[in-house]
Scaffold this motif. Structure first.
Motif, PDB file in Angstrom:
ATOM      1  N   TRP A   4     -24.130  18.541 -18.810  1.00  0.00           N
ATOM      2  CA  TRP A   4     -23.101  18.195 -19.795  1.00  0.00           C
ATOM      3  C   TRP A   4     -22.150  17.155 -19.197  1.00  0.00           C
ATOM      4  CZ3 TRP A   4     -18.112  17.656 -21.227  1.00  0.00           C
ATOM      5  CH2 TRP A   4     -17.760  17.850 -22.566  1.00  0.00           C
ATOM      6  N   VAL A   5     -21.712  17.413 -17.980  1.00  0.00           N
ATOM      7  CA  VAL A   5     -20.776  16.498 -17.322  1.00  0.00           C
ATOM      8  C   VAL A   5     -21.404  15.124 -17.116  1.00  0.00           C
ATOM      9  CG1 VAL A   5     -19.577  16.034 -15.139  1.00  0.00           C
ATOM     10  CG2 VAL A   5     -19.392  18.296 -16.212  1.00  0.00           C
ATOM     11  N   ALA A   6     -22.653  15.088 -16.686  1.00  0.00           N
ATOM     12  CA  ALA A   6     -23.325  13.800 -16.467  1.00  0.00           C
ATOM     13  C   ALA A   6     -23.396  12.997 -17.760  1.00  0.00           C
ATOM     14  CB  ALA A   6     -24.735  14.040 -15.911  1.00  0.00           C
ATOM     15  N   ASP A   7     -23.790  13.649 -18.856  1.00  0.00           N
ATOM     16  CA  ASP A   7     -23.866  12.955 -20.144  1.00  0.00           C
ATOM     17  C   ASP A   7     -22.504  12.419 -20.561  1.00  0.00           C
ATOM     18  OD1 ASP A   7     -26.598  13.200 -20.644  1.00  0.00           O
ATOM     19  OD2 ASP A   7     -26.386  15.170 -21.573  1.00  0.00           O
ATOM     20  N   HIS A   8     -21.464  13.232 -20.358  1.00  0.00           N
ATOM     21  CA  HIS A   8     -20.144  12.798 -20.827  1.00  0.00           C
ATOM     22  C   HIS A   8     -19.574  11.672 -19.966  1.00  0.00           C
ATOM     23  CE1 HIS A   8     -16.755  13.253 -23.475  1.00  0.00           C
ATOM     24  NE2 HIS A   8     -15.951  13.160 -22.435  1.00  0.00           N
ATOM     25  N   ARG A   9     -19.834  11.711 -18.687  1.00  0.00           N
ATOM     26  CA  ARG A   9     -19.379  10.611 -17.834  1.00  0.00           C
ATOM     27  C   ARG A   9     -20.091   9.311 -18.204  1.00  0.00           C
ATOM     28  NH1 ARG A   9     -19.072  13.582 -11.846  1.00  0.00           N
ATOM     29  NH2 ARG A   9     -17.141  14.757 -12.253  1.00  0.00           N
ATOM     30  N   LYS A  10     -21.375   9.401 -18.544  1.00  0.00           N
ATOM     31  CA  LYS A  10     -22.094   8.209 -18.987  1.00  0.00           C
ATOM     32  C   LYS A  10     -21.509   7.699 -20.300  1.00  0.00           C
ATOM     33  CE  LYS A  10     -26.694   6.326 -19.872  1.00  0.00           C
ATOM     34  NZ  LYS A  10     -28.155   6.585 -19.965  1.00  0.00           N
ATOM     35  N   HIS A  11     -21.159   8.620 -21.193  1.00  0.00           N
ATOM     36  CA  HIS A  11     -20.529   8.231 -22.460  1.00  0.00           C
ATOM     37  C   HIS A  11     -19.268   7.411 -22.203  1.00  0.00           C
ATOM     38  CE1 HIS A  11     -18.340   8.428 -26.210  1.00  0.00           C
ATOM     39  NE2 HIS A  11     -17.440   9.253 -25.691  1.00  0.00           N
ATOM     40  N   HIS A  12     -18.434   7.845 -21.274  1.00  0.00           N
ATOM     41  CA  HIS A  12     -17.194   7.113 -21.006  1.00  0.00           C
ATOM     42  C   HIS A  12     -17.466   5.764 -20.351  1.00  0.00           C
ATOM     43  CE1 HIS A  12     -13.555   9.501 -21.992  1.00  0.00           C
ATOM     44  NE2 HIS A  12     -14.448  10.467 -22.096  1.00  0.00           N
ATOM     45  N   LYS A  13     -18.489   5.693 -19.542  1.00  0.00           N
ATOM     46  CA  LYS A  13     -18.790   4.414 -18.887  1.00  0.00           C
ATOM     47  C   LYS A  13     -19.202   3.357 -19.898  1.00  0.00           C
ATOM     48  CE  LYS A  13     -21.594   2.297 -15.256  1.00  0.00           C
ATOM     49  NZ  LYS A  13     -22.590   2.527 -14.165  1.00  0.00           N
ATOM     50  N   PHE A  14     -19.960   3.763 -20.939  1.00  0.00           N
ATOM     51  CA  PHE A  14     -20.484   2.802 -21.905  1.00  0.00           C
ATOM     52  C   PHE A  14     -19.951   3.050 -23.320  1.00  0.00           C
ATOM     53  CE2 PHE A  14     -23.805   3.271 -18.621  1.00  0.00           C
ATOM     54  CZ  PHE A  14     -23.930   1.952 -18.211  1.00  0.00           C
ATOM     55  N   SER A  15     -18.824   3.694 -23.451  1.00  0.00           N
ATOM     56  CA  SER A  15     -18.355   4.165 -24.761  1.00  0.00           C
ATOM     57  C   SER A  15     -18.441   3.111 -25.871  1.00  0.00           C
ATOM     58  CB  SER A  15     -16.902   4.644 -24.639  1.00  0.00           C
ATOM     59  OG  SER A  15     -16.491   5.239 -25.841  1.00  0.00           O
ATOM     60  N   ASP A  16     -19.238   3.452 -26.907  1.00  0.00           N
ATOM     61  CA  ASP A  16     -19.452   2.599 -28.078  1.00  0.00           C
ATOM     62  C   ASP A  16     -20.065   1.243 -27.733  1.00  0.00           C
ATOM     63  OD1 ASP A  16     -18.618   4.488 -29.928  1.00  0.00           O
ATOM     64  OD2 ASP A  16     -16.519   3.881 -29.789  1.00  0.00           O
ATOM     65  N   ARG A  17     -20.777   1.201 -26.606  1.00  0.00           N
ATOM     66  CA  ARG A  17     -21.519   0.010 -26.217  1.00  0.00           C
ATOM     67  C   ARG A  17     -22.949   0.431 -25.858  1.00  0.00           C
ATOM     68  NH1 ARG A  17     -19.756  -1.806 -21.419  1.00  0.00           N
ATOM     69  NH2 ARG A  17     -18.503   0.053 -20.987  1.00  0.00           N
ATOM     70  N   GLU A  18     -23.807  -0.531 -25.619  1.00  0.00           N
ATOM     71  CA  GLU A  18     -25.172  -0.215 -25.225  1.00  0.00           C
ATOM     72  C   GLU A  18     -25.170   0.637 -23.954  1.00  0.00           C
ATOM     73  OE1 GLU A  18     -29.408  -2.463 -24.165  1.00  0.00           O
ATOM     74  OE2 GLU A  18     -27.641  -3.624 -24.766  1.00  0.00           O
ATOM     75  N   GLY A  19     -25.876   1.739 -23.992  1.00  0.00           N
ATOM     76  CA  GLY A  19     -25.892   2.674 -22.864  1.00  0.00           C
ATOM     77  C   GLY A  19     -25.174   3.964 -23.168  1.00  0.00           C
ATOM     78  N   ASP A  20     -24.321   3.964 -24.205  1.00  0.00           N
ATOM     79  CA  ASP A  20     -23.633   5.183 -24.624  1.00  0.00           C
ATOM     80  C   ASP A  20     -24.675   6.148 -25.205  1.00  0.00           C
ATOM     81  OD1 ASP A  20     -22.109   7.195 -25.802  1.00  0.00           O
ATOM     82  OD2 ASP A  20     -20.635   5.808 -26.652  1.00  0.00           O
ATOM     83  N   PRO A  21     -24.771   7.391 -24.698  1.00  0.00           N
ATOM     84  CA  PRO A  21     -25.783   8.334 -25.199  1.00  0.00           C
ATOM     85  C   PRO A  21     -25.610   8.693 -26.663  1.00  0.00           C
ATOM     86  CG  PRO A  21     -24.870   9.082 -23.103  1.00  0.00           C
ATOM     87  CD  PRO A  21     -24.008   7.955 -23.581  1.00  0.00           C
ATOM     88  N   HIS A  22     -24.366   8.600 -27.191  1.00  0.00           N
ATOM     89  CA  HIS A  22     -24.164   9.076 -28.568  1.00  0.00           C
ATOM     90  C   HIS A  22     -23.103   8.299 -29.352  1.00  0.00           C
ATOM     91  CE1 HIS A  22     -20.747  11.092 -26.698  1.00  0.00           C
ATOM     92  NE2 HIS A  22     -21.550  11.838 -25.959  1.00  0.00           N
ATOM     93  N   SER A  23     -23.173   6.981 -29.305  1.00  0.00           N
ATOM     94  CA  SER A  23     -22.250   6.199 -30.120  1.00  0.00           C
ATOM     95  C   SER A  23     -22.744   6.116 -31.563  1.00  0.00           C
ATOM     96  CB  SER A  23     -22.094   4.784 -29.578  1.00  0.00           C
ATOM     97  OG  SER A  23     -21.308   3.993 -30.464  1.00  0.00           O
TER      98      SER A  23
END
Length: 313
Positions: A107-126
């Motif tokens: 869960w933490v890994a997914d959410h940290r990735k979300h913040h790194k790419f938030s609403d850009r390419e690479g975001d797991p759930h934009s």
């Protein structure tokens, strides 16, 4: 002991970036079955097939798991908004696991990735992954809400996004035993309801309300932070993405829907920083701090917040 005191740098646990077939099947069961139960829940409640025991069990398990996700998985383990003594760390990780949203490290890994790419390419759930047209946003909204968990492949690699947690003996053990904790979360409401009511009927209603309805509500409130809060809501602070504040989700999410400030200042322990913004998780963290269970809490800095205020033209 603090969250880092039990770390063992020599023995990280192994995690796949995307779960295997069994984990995928369990995800579908955990999400789809409780969701299906929401419709008959309305009928059953109207017909009186709910007692005050059921209401208590539902609320208690909902608060425990929502706290585990919001204060534990999110603010403590993902963003380091506060440090916790070992007992609180373990309790929050177990409570978060019982929300049936996956092992803490994944869960933490997914959410940290979300913040790194938030609403850009690479975001797991934009919700903006397919574009900005009405159809694209609709499709993206569904994907951001639950699709990314059910059939998405763009999951984060814990070795890259959560190496600190992989080396934490306590969190590694809790992640390894996620299925057992999930089983407890599923069965405990039925056991409590049956013993409390001294009947199989009590066990059945305890399972329906305390497990199925509670899990469905918990999941869709959490999913709404990924979907609704990235499509609509007020934006009083400057963030590099489309995160917004959605006030009507604040109570159910225990403050997680004050999402604009969170993306403007991710490590802040309080998300609802403006007047009238109720943030239950921040209040709980304050109590943890008061009892000495939490320390080094990153409370809002007025000067820092003022710099992040959005310019209103």
């Amino acid at each position: 002991m603090s969250t880092s005191a039990s770390a063992d740098a020599s023995a990280p646990i192994e995690f796949q970036a995307v779960g295997g077939p069994l984990e995928r099947a369990l995800i579908w069961v955990f999400i789809v079955v409780p969701t299906i139960a929401l419709l008959p829940a309305i009928v059953f409640a109207w017909g009186g097939w709910i007692g005050w025991h059921d209401v208590v069990v539902l609320i208690v398990f909902y608060v425990i798991t929502t706290t585990g996700i919001g204060a534990g998985y999110h603010r403590c383990f993902t963003h380091g908004s506060f440090k916790s003594r070992r007992g609180l760390k373990i309790a929050l990780a177990i409570a978060g696991s019982m929300a049936l949203e996956g092992p803490v490290i994944r869960w933490v890994a997914d959410h940290r990735k979300h913040h790194k790419f938030s609403d850009r390419e690479g975001d797991p759930h934009s919700p903006w992954r397919y574009g900005t047209s009405a159809w694209a946003v609709t499709k993206g909204f569904v994907f951001a809400h639950a699709g990314w968990v059910l059939w998405g492949q763009d999951r984060a690699d814990p070795k890259h996004y959560a190496p600190d947690l992989l080396h934490d003996r306590d969190l590694a053990a809790i992640s390894r035993h996620f299925r057992w904790l999930a089983a407890i979360s599923l069965l405990a409401p039925a056991l409590i309801g049956g013993l409390w009511d001294r009947s199989w009927h009590g066990a059945a209603t305890g399972f329906f309300w305390g497990t199925l309805v509670r899990v469905a509500l918990m999941h869709h409130v959490t999913f709404s932070i990924n979907s609704i809060c990235h499509v609509s809501g007020k934006k009083p602070f400057t963030a590099r993405d489309r995160s917004g504040n959605v006030w009507w989700l604040a109570i159910l999410s225990q403050g997680e829907s004050w999402h604009n400030l969170h993306h403007a200042d991710p490590t802040c322990a309080r998300h609802g920083v403006l007047k009238g913004q109720i943030d239950i998780n921040a209040w709980l963290i304050k109590q943890f701090e008061r009892f000495g269970w939490a320390y080094d809490v990153r409370w809002p800095d007025p000067a820092r917040l003022e710099k992040k205020r959005a310019v209103v033209s």
